[in-house]
Write an enzyme that holds these catalytic residues in place. Structure first.
Site, mmCIF file in Angstrom:
data_model
loop_
_atom_site.group_PDB
_atom_site.id
_atom_site.type_symbol
_atom_site.label_atom_id
_atom_site.label_comp_id
_atom_site.label_asym_id
_atom_site.label_seq_id
_atom_site.Cartn_x
_atom_site.Cartn_y
_atom_site.Cartn_z
ATOM 1 N N ASP A 99 0.358 -1.517 -0.343
ATOM 2 C CA ASP A 99 0.119 -0.230 0.454
ATOM 3 C C ASP A 99 0.803 1.638 0.012
ATOM 4 O O ASP A 99 1.513 1.891 0.916
ATOM 5 C CB ASP A 99 -0.830 0.007 1.483
ATOM 6 C CG ASP A 99 -1.985 1.385 1.582
ATOM 7 O OD1 ASP A 99 -1.703 1.861 0.330
ATOM 8 O OD2 ASP A 99 -2.119 1.822 2.612
ATOM 9 N N ASP A 317 -2.239 5.059 -5.599
ATOM 10 C CA ASP A 317 -2.005 4.816 -3.945
ATOM 11 C C ASP A 317 -2.344 2.662 -4.759
ATOM 12 O O ASP A 317 -3.774 2.423 -5.432
ATOM 13 C CB ASP A 317 -3.866 4.893 -3.745
ATOM 14 C CG ASP A 317 -3.364 4.372 -2.313
ATOM 15 O OD1 ASP A 317 -2.923 3.508 -1.981
ATOM 16 O OD2 ASP A 317 -4.951 4.294 -1.861
#
Length: 491
Positions: A99, A317
């Protein structure tokens, strides 16, 4: 049974003359046998000798910290990419989502409330118990690492306790809270000549005592989240501050159904990589998106739509499966795609999403899209980078727009749908982000910085099996000076 090997296998003769050509200068070195030919060495002695030599190699090069990659962007299969980390003494294995939209590495704690016990990903879930690790220690509020986390809201401290803790809320409504632990992170480091060695670094990571929302679901459950953000508590920042790894990391996420990819702490080198500057003083990887082009035609979207502010901007992201466009840009984008394929695709709307029925190849029907950023850097999107295949109807394939609209918000998020099948380099040291379209099943060149400031270049290629049961590592072939190799070999 002990197997003995003649020492003669190490060298074919007592004195070996080697000619080394350096530019136009040629010289000869005499190399003497390190072990007399009359001696016998068993296998364990040879391994011990190799281990010592590998230690010397480790000291001469920072190496490449390499993580396995599993999972896929496809929301109908997995919908996330994850890696494996080992923590504590003895080391425990945890599978954590990759992440880049958050900072902290956290895993489920043994006392967790709401943590899933099983996973539909066919991986063994674990929980960390600080009491079972001989090297674990708590992180008090007075710890400098906790204090630095307060500035980025990655840590919290209450007057009732001296324990450094955290509470995170994610964009999908899920959340986690817990406390920080200091312990060892075990690293796979790739050195010269396909040598893989193990190393450790003391880090601070989160021990989750509570999870809510989608984090509680077991269908795609992992042990935690590996935040690759740029704040002080991210593992990238922690390892860089210790001199263990450079302040740059790269990934290449495979977009086919098998998934997997490459994830290294280091800079992947590829001639056609383009870079754009990161927006300064932002908590995420914000970029200056300036315009969008479809089939070479720039869309009539005011560039202020993509400007970075408190609640607007463009974010990269890897923890987001799809991609999202600011509301005022979304309709112009979808309309341009629809207009471009009006003669070769049938337009339909399914559950509020624009879809298309086609009987030809998707790459023949749909146009290329270009996301144009500051510094003249453009990200080329092929149809599979902005479309998702749903099913088929009467022999026609159904492809739907994979970009989603965030109603009432001006945020654009580039998730795995866009990031897959690309080398992406997060160069934090120079505050820039780069990319290039790439077949992520192919080897890549990686650059790291050694302790003496010199660059080392290695060639990393992922092994064929990317399943968690047979975790892949990057195989390395080093471009190493032959003289230095021979000197190390005979020390």
């Amino acid at each position: 049974m002990t197997v003995a090997f003649p020492a003669g296998i190490l060298l074919s003769s007592l004195i070996l003359s080697v000619a080394v050509v350096l530019g136009e200068f040629q010289t000869t070195f005499e190399l003497e046998r390190a072990i007399p030919p009359s001696h016998q060495l068993d296998l364990s002695q040879l391994r011990a000798r190799d281990a010592v030599r590998h230690g010397r190699l480790l000291q001469s090069s920072a190496g490449v910290v390499d993580f396995m990659v599993a999972g896929t962007y496809d929301p109908f299969l997995v919908g996330l990419y994850y890696t494996k980390v080992q923590l504590g003494s003895p080391p425990q294995t945890f599978y954590v989502q990759i992440d880049t939209g958050s900072d902290v590495l956290w895993v489920s704690c043994s006392s967790c409330n709401g943590c899933p016990q099983t996973s539909g990903l066919q991986i063994q879930l674990n929980s960390f118990n600080p009491a079972s690790s001989s090297t674990a220690s708590s992180v008090p509020c007075s710890d400098q690492r906790c204090s630095s986390g307060l500035q980025s809201s990655d840590s919290v401290c209450s007057s009732q306790s001296n324990q450094c803790s955290y509470a995170f809320q994610y964009g999908d409504g899920s959340g986690t809270s817990g406390y920080y632990v200091s312990d060892l992170l075990h690293l796979n480091i790739i050195l010269q000549g396909s040598v893989t060695t193990n190393s450790t670094a003391n880090i601070v990571f989160g021990c989750s005592t509570k999870q809510t929302g989608d984090l509680m679901k077991s269908d795609r459950a992992v042990d935690g989240i590996f935040g690759f953000g740029q704040q002080s508590l991210s593992i990238v920042s922690q390892l860089a501050s210790q001199g263990v790894a450079p302040k740059v990391f790269s990934h290449c996420l495979k977009g086919d159904s098998s998934g997997g990819g490459i994830l290294v702490l280091g800079q992947i080198l590829e001639p056609n990589i383009v870079y754009t500057s990161l927006v300064q003083s932002q908590p995420h990887y914000n970029l200056n998106l300036q315009s969008i082009s479809v089939n070479g035609q720039q869309l009539a979207i005011d560039s202020s739509v993509f400007a970075t502010s408190t609640n607007t901007g463009t974010i990269v992201d890897s923890g987001t499966t799809l991609a999202y466009l600011a509301e005022t840009a979304y309709d112009a984008f979808v309309n341009a795609i629809t207009s471009s394929v009006s003669q070769s695709a049938r337009s339909v709307v399914s559950k509020g999403t624009q879809c298309y029925l086609i009987t030809s190849s998707v790459t023949e029907v749909f146009p290329q899209v270009s996301l144009n950023f500051a510094d003249g850097a453009s990200m080329i999107l092929y149809p599979q980078d902005y479309l998702l295949q749903q099913n088929s109807i009467g022999g026609a394939a159904v492809w739907c727009i994979g970009f989603q609209k965030i109603s009432g918000q001006g945020i654009t998020i580039l998730g795995d749908l866009v990031l897959k099948d690309k080398i992406v380099v997060y160069d934090l040291a120079n505050q820039r982000l780069g990319w290039v379209n790439y077949d992520c099943s192919q080897p890549v060149n990686v650059s790291t910085t050694t302790s003496n400031g010199k660059s080392e270049y290695v060639n990393a290629g992922q092994l064929s099996d990317s399943s968690p049961q047979n975790t892949p590592r990057s195989s390395i072939t080093s471009f190493i000076n032959i003289f230095m190799l021979l000197v190390v070999l005979f020390l």
